[in-house]
Design a protein around this motif. Sequence first.
Motif, PDB file in Angstrom:
ATOM      1  N   CYS A 149       0.809  -1.224   0.000  1.00 33.21           N
ATOM      2  CA  CYS A 149       0.000   0.000   0.000  1.00 33.21           C
ATOM      3  C   CYS A 149       0.839   1.270   0.000  1.00 33.21           C
ATOM      4  O   CYS A 149       2.051   1.242   0.189  1.00 33.21           O
ATOM      5  CB  CYS A 149      -0.921   0.003   1.217  1.00 33.21           C
ATOM      6  N   VAL A 150       0.116   2.366  -0.194  1.00 30.12           N
ATOM      7  CA  VAL A 150       0.628   3.722  -0.017  1.00 30.12           C
ATOM      8  C   VAL A 150      -0.040   4.262   1.233  1.00 30.12           C
ATOM      9  O   VAL A 150      -1.274   4.214   1.349  1.00 30.12           O
ATOM     10  CB  VAL A 150       0.263   4.625  -1.226  1.00 30.12           C
ATOM     11  N   LYS A 151       0.754   4.728   2.180  1.00 32.49           N
ATOM     12  CA  LYS A 151       0.203   5.345   3.394  1.00 32.49           C
ATOM     13  C   LYS A 151      -0.010   6.834   3.140  1.00 32.49           C
ATOM     14  O   LYS A 151       0.654   7.445   2.309  1.00 32.49           O
ATOM     15  CB  LYS A 151       1.158   5.173   4.577  1.00 32.49           C
ATOM     16  N   LEU A 152      -0.926   7.413   3.904  1.00 31.43           N
ATOM     17  CA  LEU A 152      -1.194   8.846   3.822  1.00 31.43           C
ATOM     18  C   LEU A 152      -0.295   9.601   4.789  1.00 31.43           C
ATOM     19  O   LEU A 152       0.107   9.047   5.816  1.00 31.43           O
ATOM     20  CB  LEU A 152      -2.650   9.128   4.198  1.00 31.43           C
ATOM     21  N   PRO A 153      -0.013  10.868   4.503  1.00 33.01           N
ATOM     22  CA  PRO A 153       0.731  11.653   5.485  1.00 33.01           C
ATOM     23  C   PRO A 153      -0.100  11.842   6.757  1.00 33.01           C
ATOM     24  O   PRO A 153      -1.341  11.786   6.723  1.00 33.01           O
ATOM     25  CB  PRO A 153       0.985  12.986   4.775  1.00 33.01           C
ATOM     26  N   GLN A 154       0.576  12.077   7.864  1.00 32.27           N
ATOM     27  CA  GLN A 154      -0.088  12.228   9.156  1.00 32.27           C
ATOM     28  C   GLN A 154      -1.162  13.318   9.129  1.00 32.27           C
ATOM     29  O   GLN A 154      -2.233  13.158   9.705  1.00 32.27           O
ATOM     30  CB  GLN A 154       0.962  12.534  10.246  1.00 32.27           C
ATOM     31  N   THR A 155      -0.892  14.432   8.457  1.00 30.64           N
ATOM     32  CA  THR A 155      -1.877  15.526   8.393  1.00 30.64           C
ATOM     33  C   THR A 155      -3.172  15.063   7.736  1.00 30.64           C
ATOM     34  O   THR A 155      -4.258  15.431   8.181  1.00 30.64           O
ATOM     35  CB  THR A 155      -1.311  16.738   7.621  1.00 30.64           C
ATOM     36  N   HIS A 156      -3.061  14.256   6.703  1.00 36.49           N
ATOM     37  CA  HIS A 156      -4.244  13.742   6.009  1.00 36.49           C
ATOM     38  C   HIS A 156      -4.980  12.721   6.867  1.00 36.49           C
ATOM     39  O   HIS A 156      -6.212  12.704   6.913  1.00 36.49           O
ATOM     40  CB  HIS A 156      -3.847  13.126   4.669  1.00 36.49           C
ATOM     41  N   THR A 157      -4.217  11.870   7.556  1.00 33.23           N
ATOM     42  CA  THR A 157      -4.825  10.888   8.452  1.00 33.23           C
ATOM     43  C   THR A 157      -5.610  11.590   9.554  1.00 33.23           C
ATOM     44  O   THR A 157      -6.736  11.194   9.875  1.00 33.23           O
ATOM     45  CB  THR A 157      -3.737   9.976   9.060  1.00 33.23           C
ATOM     46  N   GLU A 158      -5.046  12.642  10.105  1.00 33.66           N
ATOM     47  CA  GLU A 158      -5.739  13.397  11.167  1.00 33.66           C
ATOM     48  C   GLU A 158      -6.992  14.080  10.640  1.00 33.66           C
ATOM     49  O   GLU A 158      -8.043  14.050  11.290  1.00 33.66           O
ATOM     50  CB  GLU A 158      -4.782  14.421  11.785  1.00 33.66           C
TER      51      GLU A 158
ATOM     52  N   GLU B  67       7.868  -4.051   5.663  1.00 37.72           N
ATOM     53  CA  GLU B  67       9.030  -3.494   4.962  1.00 37.72           C
ATOM     54  C   GLU B  67       8.581  -2.306   4.118  1.00 37.72           C
ATOM     55  O   GLU B  67       7.493  -2.317   3.551  1.00 37.72           O
ATOM     56  CB  GLU B  67       9.685  -4.557   4.083  1.00 37.72           C
ATOM     57  N   LEU B  68       9.458  -1.291   4.038  1.00 35.12           N
ATOM     58  CA  LEU B  68       9.222  -0.109   3.217  1.00 35.12           C
ATOM     59  C   LEU B  68      10.122  -0.163   2.001  1.00 35.12           C
ATOM     60  O   LEU B  68      11.271  -0.608   2.091  1.00 35.12           O
ATOM     61  CB  LEU B  68       9.519   1.170   4.008  1.00 35.12           C
ATOM     62  N   PHE B  69       9.592   0.323   0.871  1.00 40.54           N
ATOM     63  CA  PHE B  69      10.326   0.312  -0.399  1.00 40.54           C
ATOM     64  C   PHE B  69      10.302   1.722  -0.980  1.00 40.54           C
ATOM     65  O   PHE B  69       9.230   2.245  -1.277  1.00 40.54           O
ATOM     66  CB  PHE B  69       9.707  -0.684  -1.381  1.00 40.54           C
TER      67      PHE B  69
ATOM     68  N   LEU C 245      -8.335  17.312   0.312  1.00 41.27           N
ATOM     69  CA  LEU C 245      -7.033  17.378   0.977  1.00 41.27           C
ATOM     70  C   LEU C 245      -5.941  17.588  -0.067  1.00 41.27           C
ATOM     71  O   LEU C 245      -5.991  17.001  -1.150  1.00 41.27           O
ATOM     72  CB  LEU C 245      -6.777  16.100   1.781  1.00 41.27           C
ATOM     73  N   PRO C 246      -4.947  18.418   0.250  1.00 44.82           N
ATOM     74  CA  PRO C 246      -3.944  18.826  -0.735  1.00 44.82           C
ATOM     75  C   PRO C 246      -3.003  17.694  -1.148  1.00 44.82           C
ATOM     76  O   PRO C 246      -2.953  16.637  -0.533  1.00 44.82           O
ATOM     77  CB  PRO C 246      -3.174  19.932  -0.011  1.00 44.82           C
ATOM     78  N   GLU C 247      -2.243  18.009  -2.189  1.00 44.20           N
ATOM     79  CA  GLU C 247      -1.265  17.047  -2.707  1.00 44.20           C
ATOM     80  C   GLU C 247      -0.201  16.710  -1.674  1.00 44.20           C
ATOM     81  O   GLU C 247       0.147  17.531  -0.834  1.00 44.20           O
ATOM     82  CB  GLU C 247      -0.555  17.632  -3.934  1.00 44.20           C
ATOM     83  N   TRP C 248       0.260  15.479  -1.765  1.00 39.81           N
ATOM     84  CA  TRP C 248       1.437  15.069  -1.010  1.00 39.81           C
ATOM     85  C   TRP C 248       2.303  14.234  -1.941  1.00 39.81           C
ATOM     86  O   TRP C 248       1.841  13.749  -2.969  1.00 39.81           O
ATOM     87  CB  TRP C 248       1.057  14.306   0.256  1.00 39.81           C
ATOM     88  N   SER C 249       3.553  14.091  -1.576  1.00 44.81           N
ATOM     89  CA  SER C 249       4.504  13.342  -2.378  1.00 44.81           C
ATOM     90  C   SER C 249       4.560  11.892  -1.898  1.00 44.81           C
ATOM     91  O   SER C 249       4.833  11.629  -0.723  1.00 44.81           O
ATOM     92  CB  SER C 249       5.893  13.982  -2.275  1.00 44.81           C
ATOM     93  N   VAL C 250       4.289  10.978  -2.799  1.00 39.13           N
ATOM     94  CA  VAL C 250       4.390   9.547  -2.507  1.00 39.13           C
ATOM     95  C   VAL C 250       5.831   9.149  -2.783  1.00 39.13           C
ATOM     96  O   VAL C 250       6.290   9.204  -3.930  1.00 39.13           O
ATOM     97  CB  VAL C 250       3.414   8.728  -3.376  1.00 39.13           C
ATOM     98  N   GLU C 251       6.547   8.765  -1.724  1.00 37.49           N
ATOM     99  CA  GLU C 251       7.971   8.468  -1.844  1.00 37.49           C
ATOM    100  C   GLU C 251       8.316   7.025  -1.486  1.00 37.49           C
ATOM    101  O   GLU C 251       9.467   6.623  -1.630  1.00 37.49           O
ATOM    102  CB  GLU C 251       8.768   9.435  -0.966  1.00 37.49           C
ATOM    103  N   GLU C 252       7.322   6.261  -1.008  1.00 40.90           N
ATOM    104  CA  GLU C 252       7.565   4.873  -0.639  1.00 40.90           C
ATOM    105  C   GLU C 252       6.257   4.094  -0.659  1.00 40.90           C
ATOM    106  O   GLU C 252       5.174   4.673  -0.626  1.00 40.90           O
ATOM    107  CB  GLU C 252       8.188   4.775   0.759  1.00 40.90           C
ATOM    108  N   ILE C 253       6.402   2.783  -0.736  1.00 41.79           N
ATOM    109  CA  ILE C 253       5.261   1.886  -0.568  1.00 41.79           C
ATOM    110  C   ILE C 253       5.615   0.927   0.563  1.00 41.79           C
ATOM    111  O   ILE C 253       6.788   0.800   0.939  1.00 41.79           O
ATOM    112  CB  ILE C 253       4.899   1.136  -1.869  1.00 41.79           C
ATOM    113  N   ILE C 254       4.594   0.256   1.096  1.00 41.12           N
ATOM    114  CA  ILE C 254       4.788  -0.577   2.276  1.00 41.12           C
ATOM    115  C   ILE C 254       4.172  -1.953   2.072  1.00 41.12           C
ATOM    116  O   ILE C 254       3.044  -2.067   1.584  1.00 41.12           O
ATOM    117  CB  ILE C 254       4.131   0.079   3.515  1.00 41.12           C
ATOM    118  N   MET C 255       4.919  -2.985   2.464  1.00 38.30           N
ATOM    119  CA  MET C 255       4.348  -4.333   2.591  1.00 38.30           C
ATOM    120  C   MET C 255       3.779  -4.380   4.004  1.00 38.30           C
ATOM    121  O   MET C 255       4.499  -4.198   4.981  1.00 38.30           O
ATOM    122  CB  MET C 255       5.408  -5.417   2.420  1.00 38.30           C
ATOM    123  N   MET C 256       2.480  -4.601   4.097  1.00 38.14           N
ATOM    124  CA  MET C 256       1.773  -4.511   5.373  1.00 38.14           C
ATOM    125  C   MET C 256       1.185  -5.869   5.749  1.00 38.14           C
ATOM    126  O   MET C 256       0.611  -6.567   4.917  1.00 38.14           O
ATOM    127  CB  MET C 256       0.645  -3.488   5.242  1.00 38.14           C
ATOM    128  N   LYS C 257       1.341  -6.226   7.004  1.00 40.11           N
ATOM    129  CA  LYS C 257       0.687  -7.411   7.567  1.00 40.11           C
ATOM    130  C   LYS C 257      -0.671  -6.970   8.096  1.00 40.11           C
ATOM    131  O   LYS C 257      -0.790  -5.919   8.726  1.00 40.11           O
ATOM    132  CB  LYS C 257       1.537  -7.980   8.705  1.00 40.11           C
TER     133      LYS C 257
END
Length: 187
Positions: A9-18, A181-183, A155-167
Amino acid sequence: MELTRAFICVKLPQTHTEALGAWLDARRADCRGIRWVSAKTLHITLKFCGEIEPETLSAICGLLRKEKLGGKFSLSLSGVGGFLKLSSPRVIWSGINGDIEKLGKLHRAVEEYAHRCGVAKEKKFSPHITLGRRKETGALAENIVASLQKDKIELPEWSVEEIIMMKSELTRDGPVYTPLELFSLQK
């Protein structure tokens, strides 16, 4: 052998999550009959792998480490919708905007790497953030639909700089996600 329920997945920035957490809290009070997700679980799923063996998980992570995933790109969130439609949804979501072409290319690469490791391909990719789910198939009350349409998500743009393997562990209180793991996204 213990299987791991996993997704990429792609996680959201903390500001967007809040911000989405506050939106979800307001909906919990207004819109009954919908199981709203926890803000800490918000993400964009690139590939749901399902229950996989440790060797498969390791192989996928190996490919994600080794192969070129492309560079970083920008996304934003906008609007509220429903699968199949907002008036009678099974899933309520927020839409994804921005560099959808690069997101789609990243999805196709992740899909291919997982498939090489024995994970079945998915039929269609519809980028979104899941906000809530319903068991019922009938129409939502008009006041609930109006509430969802009134309080639009922007919600404004953010930069996607990594993806995550999530359990993913399913619990009585909802899913618990643990990053495995982060990629990094690099050129």
